[in-house]
Write a protein that holds these residues in place. Structure first.
Motif, PDB file in Angstrom:
ATOM      1  N   ARG A 135     -58.905  65.233  42.853  1.00  0.00           N
ATOM      2  CA  ARG A 135     -59.833  65.486  43.961  1.00  0.00           C
ATOM      3  C   ARG A 135     -60.809  64.328  44.129  1.00  0.00           C
ATOM      4  NH1 ARG A 135     -61.241  70.673  41.849  1.00  0.00           N
ATOM      5  NH2 ARG A 135     -59.486  71.981  42.347  1.00  0.00           N
ATOM      6  N   ARG A 136     -61.319  63.817  43.004  1.00  0.00           N
ATOM      7  CA  ARG A 136     -62.249  62.684  43.077  1.00  0.00           C
ATOM      8  C   ARG A 136     -61.575  61.454  43.679  1.00  0.00           C
ATOM      9  NH1 ARG A 136     -63.821  62.872  37.441  1.00  0.00           N
ATOM     10  NH2 ARG A 136     -64.908  64.811  37.289  1.00  0.00           N
ATOM     11  N   ALA A 137     -60.344  61.195  43.252  1.00  0.00           N
ATOM     12  CA  ALA A 137     -59.618  60.030  43.766  1.00  0.00           C
ATOM     13  C   ALA A 137     -59.348  60.182  45.259  1.00  0.00           C
ATOM     14  CB  ALA A 137     -58.314  59.850  43.003  1.00  0.00           C
ATOM     15  N   GLU A 171     -58.939  69.415  34.484  1.00  0.00           N
ATOM     16  CA  GLU A 171     -59.469  68.051  34.500  1.00  0.00           C
ATOM     17  C   GLU A 171     -58.599  67.140  35.359  1.00  0.00           C
ATOM     18  OE1 GLU A 171     -59.724  66.957  30.406  1.00  0.00           O
ATOM     19  OE2 GLU A 171     -61.516  68.173  30.053  1.00  0.00           O
ATOM     20  N   ALA A 220     -61.126  61.976  47.404  1.00  0.00           N
ATOM     21  CA  ALA A 220     -62.401  61.849  48.112  1.00  0.00           C
ATOM     22  C   ALA A 220     -62.826  60.389  48.175  1.00  0.00           C
ATOM     23  CB  ALA A 220     -63.468  62.683  47.419  1.00  0.00           C
ATOM     24  N   GLU A 221     -62.607  59.656  47.109  1.00  0.00           N
ATOM     25  CA  GLU A 221     -62.966  58.230  47.090  1.00  0.00           C
ATOM     26  C   GLU A 221     -62.108  57.449  48.081  1.00  0.00           C
ATOM     27  OE1 GLU A 221     -62.458  54.683  43.932  1.00  0.00           O
ATOM     28  OE2 GLU A 221     -63.556  56.441  43.215  1.00  0.00           O
ATOM     29  N   GLN A 255     -56.750  68.067  37.934  1.00  0.00           N
ATOM     30  CA  GLN A 255     -56.988  68.417  39.327  1.00  0.00           C
ATOM     31  C   GLN A 255     -58.315  67.850  39.820  1.00  0.00           C
ATOM     32  OE1 GLN A 255     -56.704  72.659  39.566  1.00  0.00           O
ATOM     33  NE2 GLN A 255     -54.512  72.623  40.009  1.00  0.00           N
ATOM     34  N   GLU A 256     -59.332  67.922  38.989  1.00  0.00           N
ATOM     35  CA  GLU A 256     -60.641  67.385  39.370  1.00  0.00           C
ATOM     36  C   GLU A 256     -60.563  65.869  39.570  1.00  0.00           C
ATOM     37  OE1 GLU A 256     -64.415  67.270  40.617  1.00  0.00           O
ATOM     38  OE2 GLU A 256     -63.257  69.079  40.195  1.00  0.00           O
ATOM     39  N   GLU A 257     -59.835  65.195  38.706  1.00  0.00           N
ATOM     40  CA  GLU A 257     -59.672  63.741  38.843  1.00  0.00           C
ATOM     41  C   GLU A 257     -58.916  63.408  40.123  1.00  0.00           C
ATOM     42  OE1 GLU A 257     -60.190  59.851  38.185  1.00  0.00           O
ATOM     43  OE2 GLU A 257     -61.055  61.448  36.965  1.00  0.00           O
ATOM     44  N   THR A 303     -63.333  58.219  51.571  1.00  0.00           N
ATOM     45  CA  THR A 303     -64.593  57.522  51.825  1.00  0.00           C
ATOM     46  C   THR A 303     -64.336  56.040  52.085  1.00  0.00           C
ATOM     47  OG1 THR A 303     -65.715  59.068  50.366  1.00  0.00           O
ATOM     48  CG2 THR A 303     -66.874  57.033  50.895  1.00  0.00           C
TER      49      THR A 303
END
Length: 105
Positions: free
Chosen positions: A72-74, A66, A76-77, A68-70, A80
């Motif tokens: 990755r999301r941060a 979880e 990517a955000e 690592q996924e968070e 962007t």
């Protein structure tokens, strides 16, 4: 759930052994206490700890996944946000793409 039934059953047997030790004419209350601790509490605590190890390991891996996924999301955000053409949020003036031409004095 099955392990709880085994623990309850084993502790019931050990309590009955302790009561028999304490009420026997040659038994003592101290002997009953040691019977309960050495036949009951210590083995049950060890078994429950060892049986819970895979669950604890699974929970640790899930928390790491979880996190690592968070991350990755941060990331990517943030990527962007930088690509969207919005000014950066660092408070610095944006640099010109073409430097101005200066006149020689």
């Amino acid at each position: 759930m099955f392990i709880h039934l085994i623990v309850i059953g084993w502790l019931y047997v050990v309590v009955m052994m302790s009561v028999a030790e304490a009420t026997n004419t040659t038994g003592t209350v101290l002997g009953a206490i040691f019977t309960f601790l050495l036949y009951g509490l210590a083995p049950v605590a060890l078994v429950v700890y060892l049986m819970g190890a895979p669950g604890r390991r699974r929970a640790i891996k899930q928390r790491e996944a979880e996190a690592q996924e968070e991350a990755r999301r941060a990331a990517a955000e943030a990527a962007t946000k930088e690509d969207s053409g919005l000014p950066d949020q660092r408070g610095e003036a944006p640099a010109d793409a073409v430097p101005p031409v200066r006149k020689e004095p």
